[in-house]
Design an enzyme around this catalytic site. Sequence first.
Site: not given
Length: 490
Positions: A233-234, A237, A255, A288
């Site tokens: 994710g980001s 976060t 990741e 991504c």
Amino acid sequence: MSKFIKINEITISSDHYIGGQRVAAEHYLEVFSPIDGQVLGQVANGSPSIINQAIEAAERAFPAWAALSAAERKVYLDKFADEIGKRADEFALTESTDAGVLFSRMQHGVVGRAQLNIRHFAEHALRLQNHSIDTKQAEHLVRHDPAGVVVIITPWNAPLMLSTWKLGPALASGNTCILKAPEWAPCTSSLLADAAQAAGIPPGVFNVVQGTGLESGAGLVADPRIARVSFTGSVPTAKLIAQSAAQNLVPCSLELGGKSPFIVLATADIDNAAATAALMYRNAGQVCLAGTRLLVHESIKDEFVEAMRAYVEALNVGDPRDPATEVGPIIHQRQVERVAGFIERAKAAGAVVLWGAEKHPFGELYFKPTLLTNVKQDDEIVQNEVFGPVLTLQTFSHDDELIAMANGTDYGLGGVCYGEQQHATEIAKRVRTGFIWVNSFGIRDLEAPFGGIKRSGIGREGGNWSFEFFCDIKDVVVPKKPFRASFSQR
């Protein structure tokens, strides 16, 4: 009373899946389809009591699952993969409707990859316990023991593929798992629970908790009973997850995002490079590993732009369930506003629009593929991940300038380099990134490492790297000669 979501003739449970049973919640969240903004239904939100139930169920199931041999677990996991395959059309249509991804790509690629994720790692686990190191003094039996209860948190842009990519090695290792479904696209996670139950996966071995990250996700990550956290994710976060897990010294695999360079050398096959660059708009740019920074040699810039323009103008933007569609919607109105904000700030800073930069008339959450040039290396649009169908174009004159630009962000996930093979390979070696494709894009092998450096993540997934994360590595030392303790021994 249990709640359900209906997508065509597909019935999807809205409830959590804990201990082999559906568990209702006190509160439910509305789920929208990005295709047309219509409400699909409601899904359960995880409260502290739900989090506790899920962890307790996983803890109860752990000893028996961990005690099985890799071969015994493989029997269950092969059946799990079979059940995913039996539901291939359901998974494809559900994720297309729920997350806005291309139905054709789900049908012809992603569902098969999800099955492979489970099968491959189940097979790989068979090889792990046979490793030994023979030394003069002893034989070292290296064991990959299951760590315990694992939390898996996946994003909304590829729920099925990324969930199974992590579940495969986690379950094959002997861990029990709690999958936190993505808030904006939870439906395929619920279907995974149905497939696991149909495959006979023992109750509590695989659990699904739904809800927001601030409630469900945070509660899971902070619990001291968790042995591992695997997150895609980001960056913001990930920082919260790492800070929370650190309180209990829980290892995290992270990741994260990318701002990957797409390099086009003077010796590149321009048409091939341009066609590949147009692929960066796939999934509305919500990928991504996409090469979003086009770095093109100044001598071929105009020719490359015109070749790419032809490919971009031919892209079909529309309903992702239509097989002819190549670019679908952005996931959520908040994400559309984020993308538009990046573009407006870039234009205010002097960026020039070569194409796109506005909403597409097909629908509220659709955005035209966009290319911006006249951008500077320290501009926000060059430095930060947009996660939408937006690319930037910069030119370079020599290799050292190129490398400085390619490595000049805080990210380091992926990359692409087109050019004469030997030269492109040498350039690829100098780019600071977790992986980079030479004269290609998207080639993946489950035995190879995947992950990023710098702000793009911590750790690697794939092959032995996945098992090294999800396992406790133990050295059983067996001496070759009779041993007698001595205070003088060192």
